[in-house]
Write a protein that holds these residues in place. Structure first.
Motif, PDB file in Angstrom:
ATOM      1  N   MET A   1       0.835  -1.189   0.000  1.00 16.09           N
ATOM      2  CA  MET A   1       0.000   0.000   0.000  1.00 16.09           C
ATOM      3  C   MET A   1       0.877   1.249   0.000  1.00 16.09           C
ATOM      4  SD  MET A   1      -3.147   1.003   2.514  1.00 16.09           S
ATOM      5  CE  MET A   1      -2.142   1.102   3.957  1.00 16.09           C
ATOM      6  N   ALA A   2       0.606   2.161  -0.875  1.00 12.29           N
ATOM      7  CA  ALA A   2       1.395   3.384  -0.979  1.00 12.29           C
ATOM      8  C   ALA A   2       1.111   4.295   0.213  1.00 12.29           C
ATOM      9  CB  ALA A   2       1.068   4.111  -2.280  1.00 12.29           C
ATOM     10  N   ASP A   3       2.061   5.209   0.465  1.00 13.05           N
ATOM     11  CA  ASP A   3       1.935   6.122   1.600  1.00 13.05           C
ATOM     12  C   ASP A   3       1.146   7.377   1.253  1.00 13.05           C
ATOM     13  OD1 ASP A   3       3.278   4.559   3.387  1.00 13.05           O
ATOM     14  OD2 ASP A   3       5.232   5.434   2.968  1.00 13.05           O
ATOM     15  N   CYS A   4       0.617   7.479   0.054  1.00 14.82           N
ATOM     16  CA  CYS A   4      -0.065   8.707  -0.349  1.00 14.82           C
ATOM     17  C   CYS A   4      -1.539   8.415  -0.628  1.00 14.82           C
ATOM     18  CB  CYS A   4       0.600   9.303  -1.591  1.00 14.82           C
ATOM     19  SG  CYS A   4       0.651   8.176  -2.996  1.00 14.82           S
ATOM     20  N   GLY A   5      -2.337   9.501  -0.781  1.00 15.94           N
ATOM     21  CA  GLY A   5      -3.745   9.345  -1.088  1.00 15.94           C
ATOM     22  C   GLY A   5      -4.602   9.363   0.149  1.00 15.94           C
ATOM     23  N   MET A   6      -5.904   9.518  -0.050  1.00 16.04           N
ATOM     24  CA  MET A   6      -6.863   9.574   1.042  1.00 16.04           C
ATOM     25  C   MET A   6      -7.086   8.175   1.604  1.00 16.04           C
ATOM     26  SD  MET A   6      -7.972  12.757   1.454  1.00 16.04           S
ATOM     27  CE  MET A   6      -9.646  12.670   2.075  1.00 16.04           C
ATOM     28  N   LEU A   7      -6.872   8.027   2.908  1.00 18.30           N
ATOM     29  CA  LEU A   7      -7.072   6.728   3.551  1.00 18.30           C
ATOM     30  C   LEU A   7      -8.541   6.331   3.562  1.00 18.30           C
ATOM     31  CD1 LEU A   7      -4.691   6.925   6.643  1.00 18.30           C
ATOM     32  CD2 LEU A   7      -4.491   5.381   4.708  1.00 18.30           C
ATOM     33  N   SER A   8      -9.417   7.323   3.692  1.00 20.02           N
ATOM     34  CA  SER A   8     -10.840   7.019   3.763  1.00 20.02           C
ATOM     35  C   SER A   8     -11.382   6.454   2.464  1.00 20.02           C
ATOM     36  CB  SER A   8     -11.622   8.288   4.139  1.00 20.02           C
ATOM     37  OG  SER A   8     -11.365   9.315   3.205  1.00 20.02           O
ATOM     38  N   GLU A   9     -10.655   6.605   1.360  1.00 17.79           N
ATOM     39  CA  GLU A   9     -11.106   6.114   0.062  1.00 17.79           C
ATOM     40  C   GLU A   9     -10.592   4.702  -0.224  1.00 17.79           C
ATOM     41  OE1 GLU A   9      -9.777   8.997  -2.717  1.00 17.79           O
ATOM     42  OE2 GLU A   9     -11.139  10.579  -2.024  1.00 17.79           O
ATOM     43  N   ARG A  10      -9.760   4.153   0.660  1.00 18.70           N
ATOM     44  CA  ARG A  10      -9.188   2.831   0.432  1.00 18.70           C
ATOM     45  C   ARG A  10     -10.074   1.751   1.056  1.00 18.70           C
ATOM     46  NH1 ARG A  10      -2.910   4.153   2.079  1.00 18.70           N
ATOM     47  NH2 ARG A  10      -2.662   5.965   0.693  1.00 18.70           N
ATOM     48  N   PRO A  11      -9.995   0.526   0.529  1.00 20.50           N
ATOM     49  CA  PRO A  11     -10.782  -0.575   1.114  1.00 20.50           C
ATOM     50  C   PRO A  11     -10.383  -0.831   2.565  1.00 20.50           C
ATOM     51  CG  PRO A  11      -9.868  -1.185  -1.031  1.00 20.50           C
ATOM     52  CD  PRO A  11      -9.224   0.108  -0.647  1.00 20.50           C
TER      53      PRO A  11
END
Length: 605
Positions: free
Chosen positions: A345-355
């Motif tokens: 899992m990458a360290d970037c991006g919105m966490l709330s949008e991930r499974p």
């Protein structure tokens, strides 16, 4: 209705078997022999692991770096423990934990299949001719006595003796059981000729192995029935093919709880046995002719069917090796393409949008022994640490690309307005990405029932503490966010500036942790970073509290606001110290001084 039938199926089957045993005592003797044989294999496996202190596992791990070496290891290991199932399961566990590569795992499976032939030769040469019950008596007596000792070595040796004694006693009872059928009915009368008979007995051999979870038990049953004249030689050959096919069931069941790496071993085992069985059935007459030629060369009598069956078992598995070995590199590439490693899992991006996140590495297969259990636990802790850093960063409204920022740019970024669209809820992130992984780790730790050395027990304890610290850091960040959410847009510059400082210090801690895993083998470097971090915490806390006192005197804050900021300061210190302690636990080498100092630091927070 289907559920009721399924639940009632086992009791009905057990009652039916009990009725058959009451009706025919020979069948009861045969069933007891099978049960003792299977139980003996289990005790032998358990005893060998305890007696060797994990030597088998360490030897497998060290020796499976190449195809030919792992092939030899698979043959020898299976011959020693008389269980290709155990060696295959070890291969699944090692590959799922990343301790061996796919090529080594493939060689291990190939060798384990060839190693099963040792049991057939042992039984064919002596097992059904000697008085196995008499041989088993001293082994059972000494085995029970030694297995009750507390010392690991004596206990392991006792379990191994007990296992061998149960094997011998089970063989004798199976032989007696088949001999007793002569007065009741002749199974040979039910023999089926032609290809229909071959396929039928292949199916019977596979089903028997699936039920007993041991191809060795099926093979012993076949040899005993052949010696008693209860099965024809041609049908016995088909039973051998079926036993090899049925041995794949245990590996497939184990692969369900493994990751893609471990499933490659199960797939290899299945492919090897399917290809070998299919080719052997197509060339069955040629293989039988080869067995007859070898028997003639060895001077065997025409009716020496037991030894011929052992020869066929060996020829069958050698035939499979010759067939599959040239395709091994292609098989490895195909398995790695079909069952790839899970992407990190990458360290970037919105966490709330991930499974929703669950454990990636811990699995039931790794529980087979200590080495794989500790390895996957270490990997899962690193996964939890990565998630914890991300959730803490999101709770403090830090930039998503934080790990790529130098401290100077972090200083500038935290002073910029935070858009509402990127403000994530720490409580929701904890439930979504932390709680499930931590629950899986706790459940995994509760099921570790293998014998652990003292240093392994310490590592397991360190891992449990590290997981708790990582979760405690996230929970402290959740508490901090409750006030941060309300005050980050405050109309009072002093309050906004105070929370900006807290956020910046949290970001600096996350940047600092990037280098912690580089100090795994550098005790002095780890201690220096720990001391520097503690000194930095103390300096910041003193400066922050001194500034609060000044703002109170200047009437820029009231007592209520000041106490809230002090509470949030302590939450931040707890975040930093728990994260630091959790990441030290990732190295699995925490010294007593470090543990004591960290415990004091957390208590003071």
């Amino acid at each position: 209705m289907h559920k009721v039938i399924r639940q009632a199926g086992l009791p009905v089957l057990l009652v039916a078997l009990l009725g058959l045993m009451i009706w025919n005592s020979a069948l009861a003797t045969l069933a007891a022999g099978v049960a003792l044989f299977v139980l003996g294999i289990g005790r032998l496996e358990e005893g060998f692991r305890a007696f060797s202190g994990g030597a088998l596992e360490r030897w497998l791990k060290w020796s499976t770096s190449g195809l030919w070496r792992s092939l030899l290891v698979g043959v020898i290991s299976t011959a020693m423990v008389q269980s290709s199932t155990l060696v295959t399961l070890l291969g699944i566990a090692f590959l799922s934990a990343g301790l061996i590569n796919t090529l080594g795992g493939v060689g291990l499976v190939f060798g384990a299949n060839l190693g099963t032939t040792s049991g057939a030769w042992l039984i064919a040469l002596a097992g059904l001719k000697l008085n196995m019950a008499q041989l088993s008596m001293p082994m059972l007596a000494f085995g029970v006595f030694l297995a009750r000792r507390e010392e690991t070595g004596w206990r392991g040796g006792g379990l191994a003796l007990l296992g061998i004694g149960l094997l011998f006693l089970g063989i004798d009872l199976m032989k007696t059981g088949f001999s007793g059928f002569e007065g009741a009915f002749d199974l040979a009368r039910y023999a089926v000729e032609g290809w229909a008979g071959v396929l039928l007995f292949v199916l019977i051999g596979a089903l028997a192995t699936v039920v007993m979870q041991s191809s060795h038990a099926t093979l012993v049953l076949t040899l005993a029935a052949l010696a008693a004249g209860q099965v024809q030689y041609d049908n016995a050959l088909a039973l051998v093919i079926g036993a090899n096919l049925g041995s794949t069931a245990t590996a497939l069941f184990a692969a369900i709880g493994s990751n893609n790496a471990g499933r490659r071993i199960a797939a290899t085992h299945l492919i090897f046995n399917l290809v070998t069985a299919g080719a052997a059935l197509l060339l069955l007459h040629q293989l039988i002719a080869a067995v007859e030629w070898l028997a003639d060369v060895g001077g065997l009598a025409a009716d020496a069917h037991m030894l011929k069956l052992a020869i066929f078992h060996t020829v069958y598995n050698v035939f499979g090796l010759v067939l599959m070995l040239p395709w091994s590199p292609l098989l490895v590439r195909g398995l790695e393409r079909w069952l790839p490693e899970e992407a990190a899992m990458a360290d970037c991006g919105m966490l709330s949008e991930r499974p929703r996140t669950r454990a990636k590495y811990v699995n039931d297969t790794a529980l087979l022994h200590a080495d794989t259990a500790l390895k996957v636990l270490e990997q899962e802790l690193q996964h939890l640490a990565q998630l914890s850093r991300q959730v803490v960063g999101a709770a403090l409204y830090l930039p998503h690309d934080l790990t790529a920022l130098p401290p100077a740019e972090l200083h500038a970024r935290v002073r910029q307005p935070v858009p509402l669209a990127v403000r994530e809820d720490a409580d929701a992130l904890y439930e979504r990405h932390i709680k499930g992984v931590y629950a899986d780790i706790v459940d995994f730790l509760s099921h570790v029932d293998v014998s652990l050395l003292p240093e392994q027990q310490q590592v397991m304890m360190n891992a449990s503490v590290a997981a708790r610290d990582l979760v405690a850091a996230v929970k402290a960040a959740k508490h901090l966010q409750s006030n941060l959410r309300q005050q980050i847009d405050s109309s009072q510059p002093v309050i906004r500036q105070a929370y900006t400082q807290l956020r910046e210090q949290g970001g600096l801690s996350l940047l600092e942790l990037r280098h912690w895993l580089d100090t795994v083998d550098d005790t002095q470097g780890r201690e220096r970073r720990l001391e520097d971090g503690e000194a930095q915490d103390q300096r910041f806390a003193e400066t922050f509290q001194r500034d609060l006192q000044q703002h109170l005197r200047n009437r820029e804050l009231d007592g209520w606001q000041a106490t809230s900021l002090l509470n949030d300061l302590h939450y931040l210190l707890r975040v930093r110290r728990h994260l630091r302690r959790g990441h030290i636990g990732l190295t699995q080498r925490v010294s007593a001084d470090e543990a004591e100092r960290l415990e004091q630091a957390v208590n003071l927070a």
